[in-house]
Motif scaffolding. Structure first.
Motif, PDB file in Angstrom:
ATOM      1  N   ALA A 128      36.122  20.538  82.887  1.00  0.00           N
ATOM      2  CA  ALA A 128      35.920  21.674  81.981  1.00  0.00           C
ATOM      3  C   ALA A 128      34.409  21.817  81.806  1.00  0.00           C
ATOM      4  CB  ALA A 128      36.581  21.363  80.640  1.00  0.00           C
ATOM      5  N   LYS A 153      34.102  16.913  70.891  1.00  0.00           N
ATOM      6  CA  LYS A 153      34.540  15.508  70.947  1.00  0.00           C
ATOM      7  C   LYS A 153      33.347  14.600  70.695  1.00  0.00           C
ATOM      8  CE  LYS A 153      37.908  16.386  74.662  1.00  0.00           C
ATOM      9  NZ  LYS A 153      38.369  16.012  76.015  1.00  0.00           N
ATOM     10  N   GLY A 158      36.182   7.718  71.094  1.00  0.00           N
ATOM     11  CA  GLY A 158      37.392   8.493  70.822  1.00  0.00           C
ATOM     12  C   GLY A 158      38.581   7.874  71.554  1.00  0.00           C
ATOM     13  N   ASP A 160      43.244   8.519  71.734  1.00  0.00           N
ATOM     14  CA  ASP A 160      44.437   9.153  71.184  1.00  0.00           C
ATOM     15  C   ASP A 160      44.069  10.389  70.354  1.00  0.00           C
ATOM     16  OD1 ASP A 160      46.070   7.353  72.432  1.00  0.00           O
ATOM     17  OD2 ASP A 160      46.501   6.157  70.633  1.00  0.00           O
ATOM     18  N   GLY A 161      43.106  11.179  70.860  1.00  0.00           N
ATOM     19  CA  GLY A 161      42.727  12.421  70.192  1.00  0.00           C
ATOM     20  C   GLY A 161      41.868  12.228  68.950  1.00  0.00           C
ATOM     21  N   VAL A 191      40.768  24.014  78.097  1.00  0.00           N
ATOM     22  CA  VAL A 191      41.434  24.308  79.367  1.00  0.00           C
ATOM     23  C   VAL A 191      42.882  24.714  79.083  1.00  0.00           C
ATOM     24  CG1 VAL A 191      42.139  23.352  81.594  1.00  0.00           C
ATOM     25  CG2 VAL A 191      39.986  22.615  80.559  1.00  0.00           C
ATOM     26  N   HIS A 219      51.789  15.100  75.793  1.00  0.00           N
ATOM     27  CA  HIS A 219      51.216  14.528  74.573  1.00  0.00           C
ATOM     28  C   HIS A 219      51.821  15.195  73.344  1.00  0.00           C
ATOM     29  CE1 HIS A 219      48.189  13.488  77.601  1.00  0.00           C
ATOM     30  NE2 HIS A 219      47.820  12.517  76.794  1.00  0.00           N
ATOM     31  N   GLU A 261      42.640  11.019  84.253  1.00  0.00           N
ATOM     32  CA  GLU A 261      43.469  12.020  83.570  1.00  0.00           C
ATOM     33  C   GLU A 261      43.087  13.408  84.067  1.00  0.00           C
ATOM     34  OE1 GLU A 261      43.161  11.469  79.325  1.00  0.00           O
ATOM     35  OE2 GLU A 261      43.597   9.334  79.489  1.00  0.00           O
ATOM     36  N   GLU A 274      39.334  12.875  81.933  1.00  0.00           N
ATOM     37  CA  GLU A 274      38.568  11.654  81.681  1.00  0.00           C
ATOM     38  C   GLU A 274      39.030  10.513  82.574  1.00  0.00           C
ATOM     39  OE1 GLU A 274      38.832   9.978  77.769  1.00  0.00           O
ATOM     40  OE2 GLU A 274      40.988  10.146  77.650  1.00  0.00           O
TER      41      GLU A 274
HETATM   42  N1  ADP Z   1      39.085  20.575  77.100  1.00  0.00           N
HETATM   43  C1  ADP Z   1      40.363  20.460  76.736  1.00  0.00           C
HETATM   44  N2  ADP Z   1      41.219  21.490  76.907  1.00  0.00           N
HETATM   45  C2  ADP Z   1      42.523  21.398  76.535  1.00  0.00           C
HETATM   46  N3  ADP Z   1      43.074  20.285  76.013  1.00  0.00           N
HETATM   47  C3  ADP Z   1      42.295  19.212  75.834  1.00  0.00           C
HETATM   48  C4  ADP Z   1      40.895  19.239  76.192  1.00  0.00           C
HETATM   49  N4  ADP Z   1      40.380  18.027  75.923  1.00  0.00           N
HETATM   50  C5  ADP Z   1      41.389  17.281  75.428  1.00  0.00           C
HETATM   51  N5  ADP Z   1      42.542  17.964  75.354  1.00  0.00           N
HETATM   52  C6  ADP Z   1      43.870  17.452  74.895  1.00  0.00           C
HETATM   53  O1  ADP Z   1      43.666  16.306  74.057  1.00  0.00           O
HETATM   54  C7  ADP Z   1      44.168  15.117  74.695  1.00  0.00           C
HETATM   55  C8  ADP Z   1      43.254  13.933  74.388  1.00  0.00           C
HETATM   56  O2  ADP Z   1      41.933  14.209  74.851  1.00  0.00           O
HETATM   57  P1  ADP Z   1      41.098  13.192  75.731  1.00  0.00           P
HETATM   58  O3  ADP Z   1      39.837  13.842  76.148  1.00  0.00           O
HETATM   59  O4  ADP Z   1      41.960  12.642  76.826  1.00  0.00           O
HETATM   60  O5  ADP Z   1      40.717  12.082  74.677  1.00  0.00           O
HETATM   61  P2  ADP Z   1      41.340  10.649  74.352  1.00  0.00           P
HETATM   62  O6  ADP Z   1      40.207   9.735  74.669  1.00  0.00           O
HETATM   63  O7  ADP Z   1      41.649  10.743  72.917  1.00  0.00           O
HETATM   64  O8  ADP Z   1      42.529  10.429  75.255  1.00  0.00           O
HETATM   65  C9  ADP Z   1      44.218  15.467  76.172  1.00  0.00           C
HETATM   66  O9  ADP Z   1      45.145  14.643  76.867  1.00  0.00           O
HETATM   67  C10 ADP Z   1      44.662  16.936  76.080  1.00  0.00           C
HETATM   68  O10 ADP Z   1      46.031  17.029  75.776  1.00  0.00           O
END
Ligand code: ADP
Ligand code: MG
Length: 364
Positions: A128, A153, A158, A160-161, A191, A219, A261, A274
């Protein structure tokens, strides 16, 4: 480069594997290590660490405690991680005393969302759009530059969101930056994906590479609810996703299992979200559905053994057991499924307490 110890030959059964981090991933790594005849030594800064209960040795100390780390390094033949927020300074320090895998650089990149996205983008792999944000002005400018809904973010720590917020206007980006306590962040374009997927793969000490079939991941409240194999990904997309993971692993000179991911766009495009420098929640189904689980695979890689067979012999759906759902164990125990309970005492909301994997015959 300093003279970091590395393994000159594969470790024999009986060797000691150090695991930094004491959660369920460490617990399942220790169990897999035991199956191959290894001993495990878990190092965690929390006294209530569910990996402690299945380890041969345990150290409860801070990740910055050099005396404890040195003692730990001396007691281990190789050290690995189950947790990417171990400070990379800890990995560098340990690497002066003992072989560490994956390497500290992989950990440093994966634990910093800005370094991570920059690294991926420099490889020519789609991410992204993103911008670094250190103050309110940058938050607002970044939103305008990305143009559209975005996710702010925190740059580090970070999971689990946690530490992220969806923002729809430049003003919301500014407020979110304050809400995240003004720590360094990245702003990322939202995205609009069709679904999420992941590649769980391993690279061995000999450079060999093996990837599992990429699951579709769903998720709920930013926590992985369910991973399903096979996913709707077409064979050419599976090959593309696997090639992305291989490229990342090679560029990091990675040893062990990693998770990549992905967002799968409505047009089928693959976008890397990530990298997890460790075994991954979306790979838990490999315990039941593959010849070699991701946990055994990681142990094989770090001790210098050949990688095992990552082929899948069944379809599988893995569901996490989260928070109070753990109290449903009597019903879950009746199901013909692979049940894993992590032995955590408090079923706090959002806490991963276990998982269950249901198999069905191989469909494709
Ligand atoms: N840029 C983005 N666009 C859409 N959804 C996102 C985006 N970034 C994160 N998410 C949603 O949030 C979830 C967790 O974000 P992530 O970056 O994987 O952080 P974590 O380290 O908490 O797993 C992702 O699996 C996705 O479902
Ligand atoms: Mg994630």
């Amino acid at each position: 480069m300093n003279n970091t110890p590395s393994l000159s030959s594969p470790l024999p059964p009986g060797a000691n594997i150090g695991i930094l981090g004491g959660g369920q991933l460490g617990r399942m790594l220790a169990l897999a290590a035991a199956r191959l005849g290894f001993k495990s030594h878990v190092y965690s800064d929390e006294s209530e660490s569910c990996a402690f209960y299945v380890a041969n040795e345990r150290t409860r100390a801070n990740y910055g405690d050099e005396r404890a780390l040195e003692r730990f390094a001396r007691a281990c033949d190789v050290v690995t991680f189950e947790f990417e927020n171990v400070p990379d300074a800890t990995a560098h320090f340990l690497a002066e005393h003992v072989a560490v895998a994956p390497n500290a650089r992989s950990l440093a990149i994966a634990q910093d969302r800005f370094l991570e996205k920059s690294f991926i983008a420099e490889l020519g792999i789609a991410t992204a759009g993103f911008r670094h944000v250190e103050n309110e002005v940058e938050a607002s400018e970044a939103f305008r530059a990305l143009g559209g809904p975005a996710v702010l973010k925190t740059q580090r720590f970070g999971y689990d969101g946690k530490g992220q917020q969806l923002v729809k206007t430049a003003q919301e980006a500014v407020s979110a930056f304050s809400a995240l306590k003004r720590v360094p962040c990245i702003l990322e374009r939202f995205v609009d994906f069709a679904f999420e997927a992941s590649v769980v793969a391993a690279r061995g000490r000999d450079g060999s590479f093996a990837a599992y079939d990429p699951p579709k991941n769903e998720h709920e409240n930013h926590i992985l609810r369910r991973s399903t194999v096979p996913s709707p990904l077409a064979p050419d997309k599976i090959a593309e996703a696997t090639a992305i993971a291989k490229r990342i692993a090679e560029k990091l000179d990675y040893i062990g299992v990693l998770g990549v991911e992905l967002f799968v766009g409505r047009d089928g495009a693959l976008i890397v979200n990530e990298i997890a420098p460790r075994v991954h929640n979306s790979g838990h189904w490999t315990i039941e559905a593959c010849v070699t689980s991701q946990f055994e695979q990681h142990i094989r890689a770090v001790v210098g053994w050949p990688l095992g067979n990552a082929a899948r012999h069944s379809d599988a759906v893995m569901e996490n057991i989260i928070g109070e759902e753990a109290h449903r164990w009597p019903g879950l125990a009746k199901q013909p499924a692979g049940l894993h309970l992590y032995g955590k005492r408090d079923a706090r909301p959002g806490r991963k307490m276990g998982h269950i994997t249901r198999l069905s015959p191989l469909s494709k």
